[in-house]
Design a protein around this motif. Structure first.
Motif, PDB file in Angstrom:
ATOM      1  N   THR A 325       0.853  -1.194   0.000  1.00  0.00           N
ATOM      2  CA  THR A 325       0.000   0.000   0.000  1.00  0.00           C
ATOM      3  C   THR A 325       0.884   1.238   0.000  1.00  0.00           C
ATOM      4  O   THR A 325       2.108   1.130   0.136  1.00  0.00           O
ATOM      5  CB  THR A 325      -0.890   0.033   1.261  1.00  0.00           C
ATOM      6  N   GLY A 326       0.260   2.414  -0.155  1.00  0.00           N
ATOM      7  CA  GLY A 326       1.020   3.663  -0.113  1.00  0.00           C
ATOM      8  C   GLY A 326       0.308   4.677   0.773  1.00  0.00           C
ATOM      9  O   GLY A 326      -0.863   4.500   1.121  1.00  0.00           O
ATOM     10  N   ILE A 327       1.014   5.745   1.126  1.00  0.00           N
ATOM     11  CA  ILE A 327       0.409   6.827   1.910  1.00  0.00           C
ATOM     12  C   ILE A 327       0.611   8.140   1.154  1.00  0.00           C
ATOM     13  O   ILE A 327       1.749   8.540   0.893  1.00  0.00           O
ATOM     14  CB  ILE A 327       1.037   6.919   3.318  1.00  0.00           C
ATOM     15  N   HIS A 328      -0.491   8.766   0.793  1.00  0.00           N
ATOM     16  CA  HIS A 328      -0.432   9.998  -0.003  1.00  0.00           C
ATOM     17  C   HIS A 328      -1.242  11.091   0.666  1.00  0.00           C
ATOM     18  O   HIS A 328      -2.415  11.159   0.500  1.00  0.00           O
ATOM     19  CB  HIS A 328      -0.943   9.726  -1.415  1.00  0.00           C
ATOM     20  N   TYR A 329      -0.565  11.897   1.505  1.00  0.00           N
ATOM     21  CA  TYR A 329       0.874  11.915   1.772  1.00  0.00           C
ATOM     22  C   TYR A 329       1.042  11.928   3.276  1.00  0.00           C
ATOM     23  O   TYR A 329       0.223  12.514   3.971  1.00  0.00           O
ATOM     24  CB  TYR A 329       1.516  13.141   1.108  1.00  0.00           C
ATOM     25  N   PRO A 330       2.097  11.343   3.805  1.00  0.00           N
ATOM     26  CA  PRO A 330       2.213  11.194   5.265  1.00  0.00           C
ATOM     27  C   PRO A 330       2.486  12.515   5.995  1.00  0.00           C
ATOM     28  O   PRO A 330       2.141  12.641   7.160  1.00  0.00           O
ATOM     29  CB  PRO A 330       3.383  10.228   5.435  1.00  0.00           C
ATOM     30  N   VAL A 331       3.111  13.476   5.323  1.00  0.00           N
ATOM     31  CA  VAL A 331       3.405  14.769   5.958  1.00  0.00           C
ATOM     32  C   VAL A 331       2.816  15.878   5.090  1.00  0.00           C
ATOM     33  O   VAL A 331       3.240  16.060   3.953  1.00  0.00           O
ATOM     34  CB  VAL A 331       4.932  14.989   6.109  1.00  0.00           C
ATOM     35  N   PRO A 332       1.832  16.621   5.615  1.00  0.00           N
ATOM     36  CA  PRO A 332       1.245  17.686   4.795  1.00  0.00           C
ATOM     37  C   PRO A 332       2.287  18.773   4.502  1.00  0.00           C
ATOM     38  O   PRO A 332       3.244  18.944   5.259  1.00  0.00           O
ATOM     39  CB  PRO A 332       0.094  18.218   5.639  1.00  0.00           C
ATOM     40  N   CYS A 333       2.065  19.503   3.419  1.00  0.00           N
ATOM     41  CA  CYS A 333       3.092  20.447   2.959  1.00  0.00           C
ATOM     42  C   CYS A 333       3.435  21.511   3.990  1.00  0.00           C
ATOM     43  O   CYS A 333       4.595  21.921   4.083  1.00  0.00           O
ATOM     44  CB  CYS A 333       2.650  21.105   1.652  1.00  0.00           C
ATOM     45  N   HIS A 334       2.445  21.957   4.794  1.00  0.00           N
ATOM     46  CA  HIS A 334       2.755  23.051   5.738  1.00  0.00           C
ATOM     47  C   HIS A 334       3.681  22.587   6.853  1.00  0.00           C
ATOM     48  O   HIS A 334       4.237  23.405   7.568  1.00  0.00           O
ATOM     49  CB  HIS A 334       1.472  23.665   6.323  1.00  0.00           C
ATOM     50  N   GLN A 335       3.850  21.256   7.005  1.00  0.00           N
ATOM     51  CA  GLN A 335       4.771  20.743   8.031  1.00  0.00           C
ATOM     52  C   GLN A 335       6.124  20.362   7.441  1.00  0.00           C
ATOM     53  O   GLN A 335       6.960  19.787   8.135  1.00  0.00           O
ATOM     54  CB  GLN A 335       4.138  19.522   8.714  1.00  0.00           C
ATOM     55  N   GLN A 336       6.334  20.641   6.162  1.00  0.00           N
ATOM     56  CA  GLN A 336       7.597  20.252   5.524  1.00  0.00           C
ATOM     57  C   GLN A 336       8.714  21.222   5.897  1.00  0.00           C
ATOM     58  O   GLN A 336       8.502  22.441   5.925  1.00  0.00           O
ATOM     59  CB  GLN A 336       7.439  20.235   3.992  1.00  0.00           C
ATOM     60  N   PRO A 337       9.912  20.684   6.121  1.00  0.00           N
ATOM     61  CA  PRO A 337      11.052  21.558   6.440  1.00  0.00           C
ATOM     62  C   PRO A 337      11.280  22.638   5.374  1.00  0.00           C
ATOM     63  O   PRO A 337      11.683  23.757   5.712  1.00  0.00           O
ATOM     64  CB  PRO A 337      12.242  20.584   6.471  1.00  0.00           C
ATOM     65  N   CYS A 338      10.984  22.343   4.132  1.00  0.00           N
ATOM     66  CA  CYS A 338      11.289  23.305   3.058  1.00  0.00           C
ATOM     67  C   CYS A 338      10.395  24.543   3.097  1.00  0.00           C
ATOM     68  O   CYS A 338      10.679  25.513   2.392  1.00  0.00           O
ATOM     69  CB  CYS A 338      11.210  22.639   1.694  1.00  0.00           C
ATOM     70  N   VAL A 339       9.318  24.530   3.896  1.00  0.00           N
ATOM     71  CA  VAL A 339       8.508  25.745   4.022  1.00  0.00           C
ATOM     72  C   VAL A 339       8.498  26.276   5.456  1.00  0.00           C
ATOM     73  O   VAL A 339       7.661  27.102   5.813  1.00  0.00           O
ATOM     74  CB  VAL A 339       7.042  25.554   3.531  1.00  0.00           C
ATOM     75  N   ALA A 340       9.451  25.799   6.266  1.00  0.00           N
ATOM     76  CA  ALA A 340       9.492  26.209   7.676  1.00  0.00           C
ATOM     77  C   ALA A 340       9.514  27.734   7.795  1.00  0.00           C
ATOM     78  O   ALA A 340       8.887  28.306   8.691  1.00  0.00           O
ATOM     79  CB  ALA A 340      10.708  25.597   8.367  1.00  0.00           C
ATOM     80  N   HIS A 341      10.217  28.394   6.873  1.00  0.00           N
ATOM     81  CA  HIS A 341      10.357  29.857   6.944  1.00  0.00           C
ATOM     82  C   HIS A 341       9.020  30.579   6.746  1.00  0.00           C
ATOM     83  O   HIS A 341       8.905  31.766   7.031  1.00  0.00           O
ATOM     84  CB  HIS A 341      11.377  30.344   5.917  1.00  0.00           C
ATOM     85  N   LEU A 342       8.009  29.874   6.229  1.00  0.00           N
ATOM     86  CA  LEU A 342       6.712  30.526   6.035  1.00  0.00           C
ATOM     87  C   LEU A 342       5.911  30.596   7.345  1.00  0.00           C
ATOM     88  O   LEU A 342       4.905  31.304   7.426  1.00  0.00           O
ATOM     89  CB  LEU A 342       5.894  29.800   4.959  1.00  0.00           C
ATOM     90  N   GLY A 343       6.356  29.833   8.341  1.00  0.00           N
ATOM     91  CA  GLY A 343       5.802  29.990   9.689  1.00  0.00           C
ATOM     92  C   GLY A 343       4.410  29.418   9.902  1.00  0.00           C
ATOM     93  O   GLY A 343       3.675  29.902  10.768  1.00  0.00           O
ATOM     94  N   TYR A 344       4.034  28.395   9.152  1.00  0.00           N
ATOM     95  CA  TYR A 344       2.738  27.768   9.436  1.00  0.00           C
ATOM     96  C   TYR A 344       2.802  26.999  10.749  1.00  0.00           C
ATOM     97  O   TYR A 344       3.799  26.310  11.012  1.00  0.00           O
ATOM     98  CB  TYR A 344       2.355  26.800   8.298  1.00  0.00           C
ATOM     99  N   ARG A 345       1.731  27.098  11.548  1.00  0.00           N
ATOM    100  CA  ARG A 345       1.661  26.239  12.731  1.00  0.00           C
ATOM    101  C   ARG A 345       1.430  24.801  12.271  1.00  0.00           C
ATOM    102  O   ARG A 345       0.724  24.574  11.303  1.00  0.00           O
ATOM    103  CB  ARG A 345       0.493  26.678  13.625  1.00  0.00           C
ATOM    104  N   PRO A 346       1.998  23.828  13.007  1.00  0.00           N
ATOM    105  CA  PRO A 346       1.827  22.426  12.588  1.00  0.00           C
ATOM    106  C   PRO A 346       0.361  22.000  12.584  1.00  0.00           C
ATOM    107  O   PRO A 346      -0.020  21.076  11.875  1.00  0.00           O
ATOM    108  CB  PRO A 346       2.623  21.632  13.630  1.00  0.00           C
TER     109      PRO A 346
END
Ligand SMILES: *Cc1c(COP(=O)(O)O)cnc(C)c1O
Length: 386
Positions: A325-346
């Motif tokens: 099986t697969g997981i799409h997607y296990p980590v939502p984009c706002h929790q991704q390290p690459c957007v940490a600078h945008l400051g979304y709360r988890p």
């Protein structure tokens, strides 16, 4: 996902797999075996003609895919990510601009916005995983330049509402159709509803190349001209380079493979819909959230994704029984390290977060058999009822 099981050393591995109840998540081998003679001839023709870069197969594929999608222009590029990024560049979206998209998507949707220096503005999804229309309306600001809805898992989203919001706000809509090749709504296909739309031909997609590839489709002649220039070092004239020169061309070999696979796409998508109906029938009793039945053609089931509590435990049990099986997607984009600078709360987007914990994608590809669906469904039912 395309790796063959290293322990299966028999030449009829998928038959052997079936005999022990093994079901792969995606099996590209069956399709490639069936198309092998055609694929070899098509590739040999490109090699024979040494027509490698922007050759006749690229041109032919572009006109065939544009016609298939019901739009005027198609520009082949080297990936789905490039398709998204070059659309934004062609539309002059850049630093200081905001682009609205959903938190529950593959990272390429968001990364393309970052790649042009614009600011991704993420919004939550609704209960079905579509971009939340009300949240989009609320997210519009004077800096908004575009909305990029995703036809996630292969189902065309509520594109009419998105187009209305965009028209009111005076911004553009660019579809991320990377999972929805051939999906239909009314008289239109995915990719024909926005100003320009991005496709990926990553091998596991509904229309997949023998490597990386992508395309932009659009009715806009201005955008398609800019895209042709952008993908090829900013050259309108040979050795005169405008803009930010870069190489994002689609290979002729990939175009040749895509041309012959395009002829099978409707039949493959129809097979996926039949399998989805079979899953729905078998799993109806389990009290699981299933993708609901859509008007024919609206959902082309790139993925068949269910929602359950205790998803990780179920996934492990299935894996133990040989069901991938697969997981799409296990980590939502706002929790991704690459957007940490945008400051979304988890915890900014509860629906996207809930889906990240609960969704499970079951095996789905056109060559899956109804017996496979039985094996998978039986296993799911067994472990859900505990
Ligand atoms: C696959 C995919 C892309 C990116 O495609 P690549 O060809 O891998 O760059 C973009 N958006 C979505 C939703 C996708 O599924």
């Amino acid at each position: 996902m395309k790796d063959r099981e290293s322990s299966s050393n028999t030449p009829v591995a998928h038959l052997a797999d079936h005999s022990v109840g093994r079901v792969r998540f995606v099996d590209l081998q069956i399709q490639m075996d069936a198309l092998e003679p055609e694929v070899s001839r098509a590739v040999a023709r490109v090699l024979h003609n040494c027509d490698f870069i922007l050759g006749s197969d690229v041109e032919a594929f572009e006109s065939e895919f544009a016609e298939y999608c019901g739009v005027e222009h198609c520009v082949g590029v080297d990936s789905g990510m490039s398709a998204l990024e070059l659309i934004l560049r062609a539309a002059d979206v850049g630093p200081g601009d905001e682009v609205i998209t959903q938190a529950n998507t593959f990272i390429a949707t968001v990364a393309s916005i970052q790649a042009v220096g614009a600011t991704p503005v993420l919004v939550d999804c609704d209960g079905r995983g579509d971009i939340d229309v009300a949240a989009v309306a609320d997210a519009v600001t004077p800096r908004t330049r575009a909305i990029v809805p995703v036809h996630l898992f292969g189902r065309i989203c509520d594109i009419a509402s998105i187009n209305e919001i965009a028209a009111r706000a005076g911004v553009d809509v660019f579809e991320d159709a990377a999972q929805a090749h051939g999906a239909r709504l009314g008289d239109g296909r995915a990719g024909s509803f926005g100003l320009a739309s991005a496709f990926s031909f990553y091998p596991g997609k509904n229309l997949g190349a023998a490597g990386d590839g992508g395309a932009v489709v659009t009715d806009s002649e201005i955008l398609s001209d800019r895209l042709r220039t952008l993908r090829n070092y900013g050259q309108r004239e040979k050795y005169v380079h405008i803009g930010v020169p870069m190489n994002r061309r689609l290979d002729s070999v990939q175009a040749a493979v895509l041309r012959l696979k395009l002829r099978h796409l409707d039949e493959w998508n129809a097979a996926r819909e039949v399998l989805a109906d079979a899953y729905r029938e078998r799993l109806a009793a389990a009290g699981i959230d299933l993708p609901r039945r859509e008007d024919p053609g609206r959902h082309v089931y790139h993925l068949f994704t269910i929602e359950v509590d205790g998803r990780d435990r179920l996934r492990n049990e299935l894996s133990r029984e040989g069901v991938e099986t697969g997981i799409h997607y296990p980590v939502p984009c706002h929790q991704q390290p690459c957007v940490a600078h945008l400051g979304y709360r988890p915890d900014a987007f509860p629906m996207a977060e809930s889906r990240a914990r609960r969704t499970l994608s079951l095996p789905m590809f056109p060559e899956l058999t109804s017996r496979d669906v039985d094996v998978v469904s039986d296993a799911v039912l067994r472990h859900c009822q505990r």
